[in-house]
Design a protein around this motif. Structure first.
Motif, PDB file in Angstrom:
ATOM      1  N   VAL A 161      37.031  43.676  32.106  1.00  0.00           N
ATOM      2  CA  VAL A 161      37.543  43.019  33.307  1.00  0.00           C
ATOM      3  C   VAL A 161      38.567  41.878  32.832  1.00  0.00           C
ATOM      4  N   PRO A 162      39.659  42.172  33.494  1.00  0.00           N
ATOM      5  CA  PRO A 162      40.907  41.291  33.040  1.00  0.00           C
ATOM      6  C   PRO A 162      40.624  39.763  33.537  1.00  0.00           C
ATOM      7  N   LYS A 163      40.876  38.916  32.695  1.00  0.00           N
ATOM      8  CA  LYS A 163      40.727  37.483  33.023  1.00  0.00           C
ATOM      9  C   LYS A 163      41.884  36.331  32.542  1.00  0.00           C
ATOM     10  N   THR A 164      42.608  35.912  33.015  1.00  0.00           N
ATOM     11  CA  THR A 164      43.621  34.787  32.478  1.00  0.00           C
ATOM     12  C   THR A 164      44.050  33.961  33.709  1.00  0.00           C
ATOM     13  N   ILE A 165      43.855  32.769  33.373  1.00  0.00           N
ATOM     14  CA  ILE A 165      43.904  31.760  34.522  1.00  0.00           C
ATOM     15  C   ILE A 165      45.845  31.629  34.601  1.00  0.00           C
ATOM     16  N   ASP A 166      46.451  32.319  33.566  1.00  0.00           N
ATOM     17  CA  ASP A 166      48.082  32.189  33.726  1.00  0.00           C
ATOM     18  C   ASP A 166      48.508  33.394  34.461  1.00  0.00           C
ATOM     19  N   ASN A 167      47.789  34.338  34.620  1.00  0.00           N
ATOM     20  CA  ASN A 167      48.258  35.597  35.309  1.00  0.00           C
ATOM     21  C   ASN A 167      49.380  36.407  34.777  1.00  0.00           C
ATOM     22  N   ASP A 168      49.146  36.353  33.469  1.00  0.00           N
ATOM     23  CA  ASP A 168      50.135  36.926  32.672  1.00  0.00           C
ATOM     24  C   ASP A 168      49.484  38.349  31.871  1.00  0.00           C
ATOM     25  N   LEU A 169      48.713  38.824  32.583  1.00  0.00           N
ATOM     26  CA  LEU A 169      48.174  40.294  32.090  1.00  0.00           C
ATOM     27  C   LEU A 169      48.838  41.269  32.629  1.00  0.00           C
ATOM     28  N   ASN A 170      49.241  42.305  31.840  1.00  0.00           N
ATOM     29  CA  ASN A 170      49.976  43.414  32.608  1.00  0.00           C
ATOM     30  C   ASN A 170      48.996  44.210  33.352  1.00  0.00           C
ATOM     31  N   ALA A 171      49.261  45.289  34.216  1.00  0.00           N
ATOM     32  CA  ALA A 171      48.772  46.172  34.748  1.00  0.00           C
ATOM     33  C   ALA A 171      47.776  45.686  35.849  1.00  0.00           C
ATOM     34  N   THR A 172      47.662  44.669  36.307  1.00  0.00           N
ATOM     35  CA  THR A 172      47.080  43.939  37.457  1.00  0.00           C
ATOM     36  C   THR A 172      47.974  42.955  38.113  1.00  0.00           C
ATOM     37  N   ASP A 173      47.913  43.166  39.580  1.00  0.00           N
ATOM     38  CA  ASP A 173      48.681  42.282  40.315  1.00  0.00           C
ATOM     39  C   ASP A 173      48.650  40.901  39.941  1.00  0.00           C
ATOM     40  N   TYR A 174      47.206  40.546  40.086  1.00  0.00           N
ATOM     41  CA  TYR A 174      46.918  39.110  39.927  1.00  0.00           C
ATOM     42  C   TYR A 174      45.543  39.314  39.032  1.00  0.00           C
ATOM     43  N   THR A 175      45.241  38.073  38.500  1.00  0.00           N
ATOM     44  CA  THR A 175      43.936  38.005  37.777  1.00  0.00           C
ATOM     45  C   THR A 175      43.175  36.818  38.409  1.00  0.00           C
ATOM     46  N   PHE A 176      41.873  36.830  38.457  1.00  0.00           N
ATOM     47  CA  PHE A 176      40.966  35.964  39.189  1.00  0.00           C
ATOM     48  C   PHE A 176      41.410  34.676  38.357  1.00  0.00           C
ATOM     49  N   GLY A 177      41.132  33.222  39.164  1.00  0.00           N
ATOM     50  CA  GLY A 177      41.505  32.094  38.579  1.00  0.00           C
ATOM     51  C   GLY A 177      42.855  31.647  38.925  1.00  0.00           C
ATOM     52  N   PHE A 178      43.715  32.453  38.917  1.00  0.00           N
ATOM     53  CA  PHE A 178      45.083  32.103  39.173  1.00  0.00           C
ATOM     54  C   PHE A 178      45.244  31.583  40.442  1.00  0.00           C
ATOM     55  N   ASP A 179      44.693  32.110  41.458  1.00  0.00           N
ATOM     56  CA  ASP A 179      44.851  31.551  42.795  1.00  0.00           C
ATOM     57  C   ASP A 179      44.128  30.064  42.995  1.00  0.00           C
ATOM     58  N   THR A 180      42.962  29.905  42.209  1.00  0.00           N
ATOM     59  CA  THR A 180      42.388  28.708  42.545  1.00  0.00           C
ATOM     60  C   THR A 180      43.207  27.693  41.687  1.00  0.00           C
ATOM     61  N   ALA A 181      43.839  28.100  40.379  1.00  0.00           N
ATOM     62  CA  ALA A 181      44.765  26.954  39.715  1.00  0.00           C
ATOM     63  C   ALA A 181      45.756  26.550  40.531  1.00  0.00           C
ATOM     64  N   VAL A 182      46.458  27.380  41.155  1.00  0.00           N
ATOM     65  CA  VAL A 182      47.753  27.313  42.119  1.00  0.00           C
ATOM     66  C   VAL A 182      47.131  26.453  43.176  1.00  0.00           C
ATOM     67  N   ASN A 183      46.125  26.857  43.878  1.00  0.00           N
ATOM     68  CA  ASN A 183      45.804  25.663  44.689  1.00  0.00           C
ATOM     69  C   ASN A 183      45.451  24.390  44.319  1.00  0.00           C
ATOM     70  N   ILE A 184      45.060  24.197  43.265  1.00  0.00           N
ATOM     71  CA  ILE A 184      44.532  22.894  42.734  1.00  0.00           C
ATOM     72  C   ILE A 184      46.063  22.295  42.447  1.00  0.00           C
ATOM     73  N   ALA A 185      46.867  22.936  41.562  1.00  0.00           N
ATOM     74  CA  ALA A 185      48.230  22.383  41.225  1.00  0.00           C
ATOM     75  C   ALA A 185      48.731  21.903  42.469  1.00  0.00           C
TER      76      ALA A 185
END
Lengths: 341, 341, 341, 341
Positions: D122-146
């Motif tokens: 299951v792919p995971k990276t806050i940075d959203n830089d994993l290939n083959a998936t449109d988004y990774t979880f955690g990214f949206d949360t980080a963007v909201n906080i920032a």
């Protein structure tokens, strides 16, 4: 020393923070043991307990609700209730009881205290209408939630030239309406303490419709019109005593639509106001009350309630909680009134 | 009557709410006219003004910052500054001035008052360290922001067995650290009022690492170790006087890593704490202060500052603002200490 | 080139972000001039305009609602409406029109396009039920608001052993209910696409009451029981067509109380879901749609609508917006169903 | 069937939601048993397990972090590491393993898969830089906080005529900077994919200072100037490899101050971005990924990773995760660039 803890009445953000503070301070500074009673006065009445050690209170500070559960069970109204509680406390080897709750819960605490039970009370009401304390925990959280909701409604009101009526909690006192209405820039605030004149309300709405901003009205659930002015719902109630239909917010929306010919919608915030993580203010207040409550136990200063006065936590008689309701004084309402229209 | 309004010093959530309340109440109840001065005392010094009518204050209640702008210009330190201000006020036909700001701004206000300028002050400091008022607006918002950040850091600390040090505002007083640390369940809180013992801090961290919860330390930017204990950064400063590197949070992280062999990270919340929409508490407080400030003008009760005492807004001498700093009393710190470790 | 912009239908967080992006990109990269039409199609119908330059869109990105106002005016249903719009556009010297709205607004846009008006559409619906786009802006914000509310209700449900029913938006499609219910850990999610079996719902509630967690049910406003199962409100409607009393949430609460003998309360989130500042996701989506809409105008690619597919913004026929509703597919509902009970 | 679950790498909001979904679906629909491994690959390497039943995953959906703990332990780099893992899995009677993590964790998973271990990733990276998936979880949360932090900084920037530089996460990819910068209306966004020209940045800042709005720059931690342009910190690192002083945000602030003569401050959001409760988007995405991961196990479709494509969860080869980094394409950056200055 062994101390029982219970939470009674409606839930309120900060209850867990009080429980945690009582237990952590009691263990760390005084070496006490604690017993948790489940579901308010039902717990000591039926001897229903749960463990309440450091592990039990770990991580509960930011959580809303109460790990002890709550209920509106009133042992005074139960034949032999007080005696059963005394027996159960004795059977469990408890030397004192910390009762966290509102007017009803603290009223029972006071009667138990009169019957020589060692009780210390911690005041709790989301409505902020308990006398002898400047603020009760939970109130600030509720006001923040209501304010954020009204902030959101502003944009809808403006985009659609539509009146929005927000019904907030407050059966007997308008504190949540007053604070959230002031904080969110409501155009009218209606509170139980002051029967409103529907003609004045409509006049405010009409004048507001002439600007590019649509009117927002915040109304406490217990607000009502002047005698004879507006037919209120007959108050159809369900088996649990809740008004089902036609609360004041909805009635106002209907009245405004029919009088102004403009759209009006009501939003009832309901239980959302009393759930979830407490605000920082409420967490600090609840924690301080808990710390001081167990200090009162340690001082054997029973029959007392801890309370906020200014920035100090003080001890007052348990009777102060039930003496009379703290309602919104006329000067406070007038401060808000200047922003109406 | 024509009244000038200015905001001085660091920005603070609630400034706009004060401005709006002053202007709306002044227009509606007293028929006053208002003139906005730009950028604190620079405005009256240079005669730099902006319109301040109902339209100008519409919609600003929930907005952080100040529509008037701010600065740290101090007319007292400028040759002939006081006279230029008096001339400009006279030239603009102003009868009174409402000055919203902290120790510095109100210090100037006091000297102008001594020079017969009609001034009313409104206290403002995010750090909550102004005497004579229970709370200043902006503080509650800052505490909420810091608390939410620490809440978030808890999960990272726990997942990675890593110490986290959160540096919050507070150069001379630890109010933000105390309240946010209590609210968010910090394991150690370090404040300027009380030089810390690094050995004790490390001992708390070590004991915490033995549980499944990693330690969180909240440290005020002005906190410091006991004399001789820990080498602090030399305090390299930039042209604007800000410490660039090696603030106390970072130094603590380094010290904890080197002493415990466990990872430690510091987070400096910085300006995020003083920006954005005010909490409901701050909006209500700021609005009430504004209402009472213009009432003081109406009563020609000049040389005064409005302040919160308990739940009342009262008037005190402007000198009360600058008498002495309101620091965290030892009893308040002890309330928090029971949760350490 | 001169371009008109309008927003139609219910308000939605992100409308202002679209407007800002259209205008800033159009001015900066293409040197266009813009004209804002007020209140949806009423604007071009009546020639009611407002200035729409860089100053007008400054600071509106984070604001909910629409600075242009909105309405449900439908020029197609008005005798000579299309001709009047064409005349007004010509009279204002406009070369193209950007229409931001839902099924109705884009349906009008399509008919105008068929009548040779140069239109580009931007899809908008809080309900996320527009075909040809993966998501519509506003939806993510609504889901976040509903999720936060349900998070809060969890603590109340647990403390009081009480079922809570949360009614969210979604007349024809259950996207908000599905996403907020999954996000907040609801025990049952009811959507319009799938008539529910009240016996199954009650069974889930009963099984949940056996644990220490009380049940939370999320229900879309358009959800309904299987034929003949539960008497629904007669649907009393006011002059504006809104059901006044007895929505599905309330009916479910009554039914659950009467069948289980346990307390059940309903909360109707209502307009709070569609107001206020957009989430980051919606701001980015809205901004990107705006950028691509004005690119389509620049390419003279009229009669199109911009849409999100995967992470790309693409252009599709305007007709795609009105072809058919995008409802929740059965597989998506089954993903959620595993968490029921 | 018995299935092991682990979480590796940096923590990320949504990890617990994945764990919960895997376990609940596995138990309810397939009757599986689960074993939790502690601290990433350290768990299976050392046979360190914890119970993972329904009770263990109750209530964890909204909680940040991971109940399993995490680490950066890499068994590939340990002599005999793969064999020890295979032995431990066999010893625990495990038929399959669900590995939740980023590039490193999934790289190990792939090598284990090549060595015939039954793994689903299951792919995971806050940075959203994993290939083959449109988004990774955690990214949206980080963007909201920032985004929320930048929203707050706007008011400070405006009130003080001061440039603010916000450093967000993103070592190799600028997704968080791009999305939060677009969402919050930054005046410049700097990303690692595109070395910046400091003269252009300063020009944007200068032009912005001429308006009443002060400039906000969002910079990814991995962003850097064009070759030879600006002396970067020497990158002093601590024992754990973290740059201690002089990150890019701070360097930019210094450079802007010295070139423009105006104040500039940097804020480093740091770990706050990756902690706390996940956004609704991330909770839904994480839950769906968990549901589909256990479905892949049930289908014995090992060596695969679940991924988001459009609105669908699909299965791709584990190798897709490590093929190459997903960086910000030039067209996406250009969409944002139109708002600069």
């Amino acid at each position: 020393m062994r101390v029982g803890v219970l939470t009674g009445g409606g839930d309120c953000p900060g209850l867990n923070a009080v429980i945690r503070a009582v237990v952590r301070k009691g263990i760390k500074d005084y070496g006490y043991e604690f017993v948790g009673f489940r579901d308010g006065w039902r717990g000591p009445l039926e001897g229903d307990t749960m463990p309440l050690d450091r592990a039990a209170v770990s991580g509960i500070l930011p959580r809303g609700g109460t790990i002890l559960g709550s209920s509106r069970t009133n042992p005074i109204k139960i034949e032999g209730g007080v005696e059963r509680i005394k027996d159960n406390l004795a059977g469990l080897g408890l030397d004192a009881l910390v009762a966290i709750g509102g007017e009803d819960t603290l009223g029972v605490a006071r009667q138990l205290s009169d019957a020589d039970v060692h009780v210390v009370g911690v005041p709790k009401t989301i409505d902020n209408d308990l006398n002898a304390t400047d603020y009760t925990f939970g109130f600030d959280t509720a006001v923040n939630i209501a304010t954020e909701a009204i902030d959101r409604l502003h944009t809808t009101a403006e985009s659609h030239h539509r009146a929005l009526i927000v019904e907030v909690m407050g059966r007997h006192a308008g504190w949540i309406a007053l604070h959230s209405g002031m904080a969110a820039g409501a155009n009218v605030i209606l509170i139980p303490e002051r029967p409103f004149d529907i003609d004045e309300v409509v006049a405010h709405v009409e004048s507001r419709f002439k600007t590019r901003y649509a009117p927002i009205i915040v109304v406490a659930e217990g607000a009502h019109p002047k005698a004879g002015q507006m037919e209120l719902a007959t108050g159809e109630r369900d088996a649990f005593g809740h008004v089902r239909l036609g609360g004041i917010g909805q009635r106002l929306a209907e009245e405004i639509e029919s009088r102004t010919g403009k759209e009006a919608r009501s939003v009832v915030l309901g239980h959302v106001q009393r759930g979830g993580t407490p605000s920082a203010f409420d967490r600090v207040l609840a924690t301080r009350l808990g710390v001081h409550a167990i200090d009162a136990v340690h001082d054997k200063d029973f029959g007392k309630m801890v309370a906020l006065q200014g920035t100090d936590i003080v001890r007052v008689e348990l009777s102060a909680a039930t003496d009379k309701l703290k309602t919104v004084p006329v000067e406070r309402y007038q401060e808000a009134e200047v922003f109406f229209g």
